[in-house]
Design a protein around this motif. Structure first.
Motif, mmCIF file in Angstrom:
data_model
loop_
_atom_site.group_PDB
_atom_site.id
_atom_site.type_symbol
_atom_site.label_atom_id
_atom_site.label_comp_id
_atom_site.label_asym_id
_atom_site.label_seq_id
_atom_site.Cartn_x
_atom_site.Cartn_y
_atom_site.Cartn_z
ATOM 1 N N GLU A 110 0.824 -1.209 0.000
ATOM 2 C CA GLU A 110 0.000 0.000 0.000
ATOM 3 C C GLU A 110 0.862 1.265 0.000
ATOM 4 O OE1 GLU A 110 -3.430 2.155 2.791
ATOM 5 O OE2 GLU A 110 -2.758 0.106 3.222
ATOM 6 N N GLN A 111 1.908 1.291 0.816
ATOM 7 C CA GLN A 111 2.706 2.512 0.923
ATOM 8 C C GLN A 111 3.418 2.847 -0.384
ATOM 9 O OE1 GLN A 111 4.758 3.363 4.445
ATOM 10 N NE2 GLN A 111 6.378 4.583 3.506
ATOM 11 N N PHE A 112 3.971 1.824 -1.062
ATOM 12 C CA PHE A 112 4.733 2.086 -2.278
ATOM 13 C C PHE A 112 3.907 1.894 -3.552
ATOM 14 C CE2 PHE A 112 8.086 0.932 0.838
ATOM 15 C CZ PHE A 112 8.798 2.124 0.801
ATOM 16 N N ALA A 113 2.607 1.587 -3.379
ATOM 17 C CA ALA A 113 1.690 1.431 -4.512
ATOM 18 C C ALA A 113 2.205 0.404 -5.517
ATOM 19 C CB ALA A 113 1.450 2.779 -5.196
ATOM 20 N N GLY A 163 19.412 0.882 6.802
ATOM 21 C CA GLY A 163 19.088 1.483 5.509
ATOM 22 C C GLY A 163 17.698 1.108 5.030
ATOM 23 N N ALA A 164 17.305 -0.157 5.235
ATOM 24 C CA ALA A 164 15.969 -0.593 4.834
ATOM 25 C C ALA A 164 14.896 0.150 5.614
ATOM 26 C CB ALA A 164 15.828 -2.097 5.036
ATOM 27 N N ALA A 165 15.122 0.337 6.912
ATOM 28 C CA ALA A 165 14.142 1.051 7.741
ATOM 29 C C ALA A 165 13.969 2.497 7.313
ATOM 30 C CB ALA A 165 14.562 0.988 9.206
ATOM 31 N N LEU A 166 15.020 3.077 6.739
ATOM 32 C CA LEU A 166 14.974 4.486 6.339
ATOM 33 C C LEU A 166 14.607 4.671 4.865
ATOM 34 C CD1 LEU A 166 18.209 5.741 8.172
ATOM 35 C CD2 LEU A 166 15.833 5.952 8.938
ATOM 36 N N TRP A 216 14.939 1.569 -3.239
ATOM 37 C CA TRP A 216 15.926 1.576 -2.166
ATOM 38 C C TRP A 216 15.686 0.429 -1.192
ATOM 39 C CZ3 TRP A 216 20.490 3.460 -2.141
ATOM 40 C CH2 TRP A 216 20.785 4.651 -2.819
ATOM 41 N N LEU A 217 14.434 0.159 -0.890
ATOM 42 C CA LEU A 217 14.120 -0.941 0.014
ATOM 43 C C LEU A 217 14.596 -2.264 -0.567
ATOM 44 C CD1 LEU A 217 12.806 -2.024 2.576
ATOM 45 C CD2 LEU A 217 10.596 -2.001 1.389
ATOM 46 N N ILE A 275 18.570 -6.733 -0.724
ATOM 47 C CA ILE A 275 19.598 -7.531 -1.387
ATOM 48 C C ILE A 275 20.900 -7.484 -0.598
ATOM 49 C CG2 ILE A 275 21.047 -7.665 -3.468
ATOM 50 C CD1 ILE A 275 18.568 -6.733 -5.051
ATOM 51 N N LEU A 276 21.254 -6.310 -0.064
ATOM 52 C CA LEU A 276 22.449 -6.203 0.765
ATOM 53 C C LEU A 276 22.301 -7.038 2.041
ATOM 54 C CD1 LEU A 276 25.217 -4.906 1.039
ATOM 55 C CD2 LEU A 276 24.130 -2.931 2.151
ATOM 56 N N GLN A 277 21.106 -7.065 2.604
ATOM 57 C CA GLN A 277 20.851 -7.955 3.738
ATOM 58 C C GLN A 277 21.100 -9.408 3.346
ATOM 59 O OE1 GLN A 277 16.769 -7.035 5.043
ATOM 60 N NE2 GLN A 277 17.621 -6.458 7.024
ATOM 61 N N GLY A 278 20.596 -9.787 2.173
ATOM 62 C CA GLY A 278 20.779 -11.155 1.716
ATOM 63 C C GLY A 278 22.242 -11.519 1.527
#
Length: 395
Positions: free
Chosen positions: A33-36, A86-89, A95-96, A101-104
């Protein structure tokens, strides 16, 4: 270092991946919903993570063979913590996805290098028991993560899930700095040469026993992976539950895995790995048949729709440690590389299930049950081929 402390640290490190996978699952609708973006697009946050996780798994073991187990684990925890923040921001879906991917890329070191640490220090039934104990403790993560994620989503929004991941990684980083020693002496390390690495991987893959053993592990876990990847749709849309009720799926699912691992640990001194593997396959087969029959006859409701899943994961916890150990023993000279390749095959199959297969199953519990049964058949077939080849080589 006490075995209990080592078990808890390795289990905690192995939990990083499941926490990164499961904590944000209840937030799928909110992110959409947020990023449509469509639910199928949000699903790529999971499959993108898994593909990166699988790709980096090829290198963690060999990097730890070259530079030491401890250094690789510490570096990956620093990167994962930064990626979670970074994901939280993130302010855009792009960007998310990039931070996912960096988390992975950084989440798999504990699972891969942890197996190598166990093989550095232990062998035989002791190693099998420790692997089972690590799996038993780490198995709590998939139960805790989506429940915590549901409450975090309800009270704080989807960003809170990634803050939660960052905190876990930071705590583990401090624990490893304080308690985790290096298990691979400098004299036992091997230089990191990409060409030599590629040759070693090619040699391992050309070993039919290792290849089919790894595929068997991957497809058996893939049955569980399908329910994880489809959990948002399964819990919210098929079962009709709320975001805070993911426990209806994950507690029985993980409970079966933990209990199966505990039973496997107790049986490790009483029966050979092959016997526990066969018993695990029998349990998974009974669960798969019951799951298909139930969904043919009745609409999916709790608790009946999740009981076969619990039996499946019980069989998985019972058989998977022995399958992993027997497969890793085929490459005793390069344990880190073998652990990397085994984990790569497992996570690559999980990524394919998540990104390609799971979206086709979002509307049907029966389709999900049939695909889990297909995964089990593929796993049993691969294990039979690998075992037959191993027996012929021994003869």
């Amino acid at each position: 270092m006490p075995t209990l402390t080592l078990t808890l640290i390795l289990a905690g490190l192995a939990m990083v991946g499941p926490f990164a996978i499961d904590t944000f699952l209840p937030s799928f609708p909110a992110i959409s919903e947020q990023f449509a973006v469509a639910p199928e697009v949000v699903q790529q946050l999971l499959s993108g993570f898994l593909l990166a996780f699988a790709a980096m798994s090829l290198f963690y073991g060999t990097l730890s063979d070259a530079f030491g187990r401890r250094r690789v684990i510490l570096t990956s925890l620093v990167i994962f913590t930064a990626a979670s923040i970074g994901a939280a921001l993130s302010t855009t879906f792009g960007w998310l996805l990039a931070f996912r991917i960096l988390q992975g890329l950084s989440a798999g070191s504990g699972m891969v290098v942890g197996q190598a640490i166990i093989r550095d220090k232990f062998s035989g039934p002791v190693a099998q028991r420790l692997i089972a104990q690590v799996m038993m403790v780490f198995g709590l993560a998939p139960a805790i993560a989506p429940i915590a994620g549901g409450y975090l989503q309800t009270h704080f929004g989807w960003q809170a899930a990634f803050v939660f991941m960052a905190l876990i990684a930071a705590i583990l980083l401090l624990a490893c700095l304080r308690f985790l020693p290096e298990s691979l002496p400098r004299a036992s390390r091997s230089a990191f040469h990409p060409v030599h690495l590629a040759r070693n991987y090619l040699a391992a893959i050309q070993d039919v026993r290792f290849l089919f053993g790894g595929l068997a592990v991957g497809f058996a876990f893939g049955g569980l992976g399908l329910y994880i990847a489809s959990s948002s749709s399964f819990v919210i849309h098929i079962l009709g539950l709320a975001e805070t009720q993911f426990a209806w799926l994950f507690v029985p699912m993980v409970g079966g895995l933990v209990i199966g691992s505990a039973v496997g640990s107790k049986l490790s001194h009483r029966m050979p790995p092959g016997a526990s593997i066969r018993l695990g396959f029998v349990c998974m087969a009974i669960a798969s048949i019951a799951n298909v029959v139930y969904n043919l006859a009745f609409p999916a409701t709790v608790p009946w729709a999740v009981l076969p899943v619990m039996l499946y994961t019980f069989g998985l916890g019972l058989g998977l440690p022995g399958m992993s150990l027997m497969t890793l023993e085929l490459v005793p000279a390069m344990r880190g590389m073998a652990a990397s390749l085994l984990n790569f095959m497992q996570m690559l199959i999980f990524a394919i299930m998540s990104g390609v297969v799971a979206p086709l199953l979002f509307d049907s519990a029966l389709k999900l049950a049939l695909c889990v049964a297909a995964c089990l058949l593929l796993s049993a077939g691969c294990w039979a081929i690998g075992s037959r080849r191993q027996a012929s080589v021994a003869d």
